[in-house]
Motif scaffolding. Structure first.
Motif, PDB file in Angstrom:
ATOM      1  N   GLY A 101       0.814  -1.208   0.000  1.00 18.59           N
ATOM      2  CA  GLY A 101       0.000   0.000   0.000  1.00 18.59           C
ATOM      3  C   GLY A 101       0.849   1.260   0.000  1.00 18.59           C
ATOM      4  O   GLY A 101       0.526   2.244  -0.681  1.00 18.59           O
ATOM      5  N   LEU A 102       1.952   1.226   0.728  1.00 14.71           N
ATOM      6  CA  LEU A 102       2.839   2.384   0.768  1.00 14.71           C
ATOM      7  C   LEU A 102       3.505   2.616  -0.590  1.00 14.71           C
ATOM      8  O   LEU A 102       3.743   3.769  -0.981  1.00 14.71           O
ATOM      9  CB  LEU A 102       3.901   2.192   1.853  1.00 14.71           C
ATOM     10  CG  LEU A 102       4.910   3.332   2.038  1.00 14.71           C
ATOM     11  CD1 LEU A 102       4.203   4.656   2.295  1.00 14.71           C
ATOM     12  CD2 LEU A 102       5.865   3.010   3.184  1.00 14.71           C
ATOM     13  N   TRP A 103       3.789   1.550  -1.303  1.00 12.94           N
ATOM     14  CA  TRP A 103       4.380   1.709  -2.646  1.00 12.94           C
ATOM     15  C   TRP A 103       3.402   2.451  -3.567  1.00 12.94           C
ATOM     16  O   TRP A 103       3.787   3.378  -4.278  1.00 12.94           O
ATOM     17  CB  TRP A 103       4.717   0.336  -3.221  1.00 12.94           C
ATOM     18  CG  TRP A 103       5.372   0.403  -4.565  1.00 12.94           C
ATOM     19  CD1 TRP A 103       6.692   0.601  -4.839  1.00 12.94           C
ATOM     20  CD2 TRP A 103       4.722   0.257  -5.841  1.00 12.94           C
ATOM     21  NE1 TRP A 103       6.924   0.606  -6.186  1.00 12.94           N
ATOM     22  CE2 TRP A 103       5.736   0.401  -6.835  1.00 12.94           C
ATOM     23  CE3 TRP A 103       3.411   0.039  -6.254  1.00 12.94           C
ATOM     24  CZ2 TRP A 103       5.446   0.322  -8.196  1.00 12.94           C
ATOM     25  CZ3 TRP A 103       3.127  -0.036  -7.595  1.00 12.94           C
ATOM     26  CH2 TRP A 103       4.140   0.096  -8.552  1.00 12.94           C
ATOM     27  N   ARG A 116      11.143   3.150  -3.684  1.00 12.53           N
ATOM     28  CA  ARG A 116      12.235   2.170  -3.781  1.00 12.53           C
ATOM     29  C   ARG A 116      12.458   1.460  -2.442  1.00 12.53           C
ATOM     30  O   ARG A 116      12.717   0.258  -2.405  1.00 12.53           O
ATOM     31  CB  ARG A 116      13.510   2.874  -4.223  1.00 12.53           C
ATOM     32  CG  ARG A 116      14.677   1.911  -4.420  1.00 12.53           C
ATOM     33  CD  ARG A 116      14.306   0.827  -5.430  1.00 12.53           C
ATOM     34  NE  ARG A 116      15.312  -0.201  -5.497  1.00 12.53           N
ATOM     35  CZ  ARG A 116      16.357  -0.163  -6.344  1.00 12.53           C
ATOM     36  NH1 ARG A 116      16.489   0.876  -7.174  1.00 12.53           N
ATOM     37  NH2 ARG A 116      17.242  -1.129  -6.365  1.00 12.53           N
ATOM     38  N   VAL A 117      12.320   2.214  -1.337  1.00 11.29           N
ATOM     39  CA  VAL A 117      12.451   1.594  -0.017  1.00 11.29           C
ATOM     40  C   VAL A 117      11.370   0.535   0.178  1.00 11.29           C
ATOM     41  O   VAL A 117      11.634  -0.546   0.727  1.00 11.29           O
ATOM     42  CB  VAL A 117      12.366   2.674   1.079  1.00 11.29           C
ATOM     43  CG1 VAL A 117      12.245   2.031   2.459  1.00 11.29           C
ATOM     44  CG2 VAL A 117      13.590   3.571   1.035  1.00 11.29           C
ATOM     45  N   ALA A 150      18.193  -8.453   3.154  1.00 15.04           N
ATOM     46  CA  ALA A 150      19.531  -8.214   2.627  1.00 15.04           C
ATOM     47  C   ALA A 150      19.618  -6.907   1.859  1.00 15.04           C
ATOM     48  O   ALA A 150      20.701  -6.363   1.664  1.00 15.04           O
ATOM     49  CB  ALA A 150      19.949  -9.375   1.711  1.00 15.04           C
ATOM     50  N   ARG A 151      18.472  -6.390   1.410  1.00 14.24           N
ATOM     51  CA  ARG A 151      18.471  -5.173   0.593  1.00 14.24           C
ATOM     52  C   ARG A 151      17.988  -3.950   1.349  1.00 14.24           C
ATOM     53  O   ARG A 151      18.328  -2.832   1.011  1.00 14.24           O
ATOM     54  CB  ARG A 151      17.598  -5.381  -0.644  1.00 14.24           C
ATOM     55  CG  ARG A 151      18.103  -6.481  -1.562  1.00 14.24           C
ATOM     56  CD  ARG A 151      17.104  -6.768  -2.667  1.00 14.24           C
ATOM     57  NE  ARG A 151      16.933  -5.611  -3.537  1.00 14.24           N
ATOM     58  CZ  ARG A 151      16.018  -5.548  -4.515  1.00 14.24           C
ATOM     59  NH1 ARG A 151      15.181  -6.564  -4.694  1.00 14.24           N
ATOM     60  NH2 ARG A 151      15.933  -4.476  -5.269  1.00 14.24           N
ATOM     61  N   PHE A 152      17.178  -4.158   2.405  1.00 14.57           N
ATOM     62  CA  PHE A 152      16.630  -2.997   3.122  1.00 14.57           C
ATOM     63  C   PHE A 152      17.654  -2.253   3.981  1.00 14.57           C
ATOM     64  O   PHE A 152      17.628  -1.017   4.016  1.00 14.57           O
ATOM     65  CB  PHE A 152      15.455  -3.446   3.986  1.00 14.57           C
ATOM     66  CG  PHE A 152      14.835  -2.329   4.772  1.00 14.57           C
ATOM     67  CD1 PHE A 152      14.113  -1.323   4.138  1.00 14.57           C
ATOM     68  CD2 PHE A 152      14.982  -2.262   6.152  1.00 14.57           C
ATOM     69  CE1 PHE A 152      13.552  -0.286   4.853  1.00 14.57           C
ATOM     70  CE2 PHE A 152      14.420  -1.226   6.867  1.00 14.57           C
ATOM     71  CZ  PHE A 152      13.701  -0.242   6.215  1.00 14.57           C
ATOM     72  N   VAL A 190       3.864   8.849   7.647  1.00 17.43           N
ATOM     73  CA  VAL A 190       3.435   7.998   8.760  1.00 17.43           C
ATOM     74  C   VAL A 190       3.550   6.522   8.385  1.00 17.43           C
ATOM     75  O   VAL A 190       4.032   5.694   9.178  1.00 17.43           O
ATOM     76  CB  VAL A 190       1.991   8.348   9.163  1.00 17.43           C
ATOM     77  CG1 VAL A 190       1.456   7.347  10.186  1.00 17.43           C
ATOM     78  CG2 VAL A 190       1.928   9.764   9.728  1.00 17.43           C
ATOM     79  N   SER A 191       3.146   6.173   7.169  1.00 22.15           N
ATOM     80  CA  SER A 191       3.197   4.769   6.745  1.00 22.15           C
ATOM     81  C   SER A 191       4.638   4.260   6.682  1.00 22.15           C
ATOM     82  O   SER A 191       4.931   3.133   7.103  1.00 22.15           O
ATOM     83  CB  SER A 191       2.529   4.619   5.387  1.00 22.15           C
ATOM     84  OG  SER A 191       1.185   5.017   5.434  1.00 22.15           O
ATOM     85  N   LEU A 192       5.536   5.079   6.145  1.00 24.09           N
ATOM     86  CA  LEU A 192       6.939   4.656   6.059  1.00 24.09           C
ATOM     87  C   LEU A 192       7.548   4.518   7.446  1.00 24.09           C
ATOM     88  O   LEU A 192       8.378   3.629   7.686  1.00 24.09           O
ATOM     89  CB  LEU A 192       7.737   5.643   5.223  1.00 24.09           C
ATOM     90  CG  LEU A 192       9.198   5.250   4.943  1.00 24.09           C
ATOM     91  CD1 LEU A 192       9.267   3.916   4.216  1.00 24.09           C
ATOM     92  CD2 LEU A 192       9.909   6.322   4.127  1.00 24.09           C
TER      93      LEU A 192
END
Length: 350
Positions: free
Chosen positions: A19-21, A80-81, A89-91, A281-283
């Motif tokens: 949803g954030l994306w 992208r986050v 491994a990517r975050f 807020v979501s992130l």
């Protein structure tokens, strides 16, 4: 005390990231919308630049354009986050950049809110700028042969016809200036000589207005000259002939036009602010919920929150950090000054 703590199972974290994306891409479109609003408002202001005395009002479209570009950039980063958030491994490489991102996102909201406030706060400056600019435009209306003022007549005529207005405050403003060039006056005529001699400044003043002041809705042919002389025209009373000329001044017409734009832009900007706060807020929830995941059991539940402490404690921590940074800067400046004095003493002793 943790502020707004929520429980996040694995499925809920996945839905939050998805949803954030989508929300971050909506915020990118909102940033593009903000930039477009700034460009449009800037264009409209530049289009009337010849009848404005200053450019203070340009700060509003400048803020909108800048914030629009920044909004697109930070929300592309947020998208992208979100893509990398569920891959441990990517975050992690994004984590050092999240704190500056939060600060920049809040600054974007503050800038947008300031643009809305300024659009109304600068109304007085806009009116004064238009008052002086239109006064000069009317005064230089006749200077069609003077470099730099050749198009002043066309500008004023188009303005009056487009906005259906006349003069600065009203049509009587034209009575106070010589708006007919000397090259079109017959100075051998007794009427012209009398009018010029009757004026202290030697100007040809008349109770007439340019054709662009004529109201096409008038039932009679437009009367431009001898507007205050009831005997000069048949069946005419200048105090009751409301349809012959535009009664509204161009300053009020322009203020109404630009404030109408501001009133339209304001709700749009407030909508952009709400979208940006939702992304922020979501992130934050996604970030803190992923930090609370057990590395040995990534499918376990985790807790997400907005602030690790209460609002008051967080503000005190920020205040302490800022003071430490300021003291650190002062200490460094003091050390440099002492080093300079020591160097001078050493040079003197040698």
């Amino acid at each position: 005390m943790v502020l707004l703590k929520l429980q996040f199972p694995l499925q809920r974290r996945v839905r939050l990231a998805q949803g954030l994306w989508l929300l971050s891409w909506l915020a990118v479109l909102a940033g593009a919308f903000t930039f477009s609003l700034g460009v449009y408002l800037k264009t409209e202001l530049l289009r009337r630049a010849e009848v404005m005395d200053n450019t203070e009002i340009h700060v509003v479209p400048n803020i909108l354009m800048l914030v629009g570009l920044v909004t697109m950039g930070i929300n592309l980063f947020a998208g992208r986050v979100c893509q990398d958030s569920l891959d441990s491994a990517r975050f992690p490489p994004w984590k050092p950049f999240l704190l500056p991102w939060y600060g920049l996102a809040w600054m974007v909201c503050v800038w947008l809110l300031s643009a809305v406030v300024l659009s109304y706060a600068l109304q007085g400056h806009l009116e004064e700028s238009l008052k002086v600019g239109l006064r000069n435009g009317i005064r230089f209306y006749r200077d069609t042969d003077v470099p730099g003022r050749c198009f002043q007549k066309e500008t004023i005529d188009r303005l009056q016809m487009e906005l259906r207005c006349c003069g600065n405050t009203n049509y009587r403003d034209w009575f106070e200036v010589q708006w007919i060039s000397n090259r079109y006056l017959d100075f051998t005529s007794k009427e012209v000589k009398d009018r010029v001699r009757s004026n202290v400044d030697g100007r040809y003043l008349m109770d007439g207005v340019p054709f662009s002041c004529c109201n096409p809705g008038s039932p009679r042919p437009c009367l431009q000259n001898h507007l205050t002389d009831n005997t000069a025209h048949y069946n005419y009373e200048h105090q009751s002939e409301e349809l012959n000329l535009y009664n509204r001044g161009c300053r009020q017409a322009l203020v109404d036009y630009y404030m109408g734009l501001m009133n339209t832009i304001g709700p749009g900007i407030l909508s952009v602010i709400s979208v940006q706060i939702s992304v922020l807020v979501s992130l934050r929830y996604l970030h803190t919920s992923l930090e609370g995941v057990d590395p040995e059991n990534p499918e376990a539940d985790s807790e997400g929150y907005i602030l690790a402490k209460g609002v008051k404690e967080t503000l005190m921590d920020v205040k302490t950090t800022v003071f430490k940074l300021l003291q650190f800067g002062q200490v460094e400046a003091g050390d440099e000054a002492e080093a300079g004095e020591d160097g001078e003493k050493a040079a003197t002793s040698s």
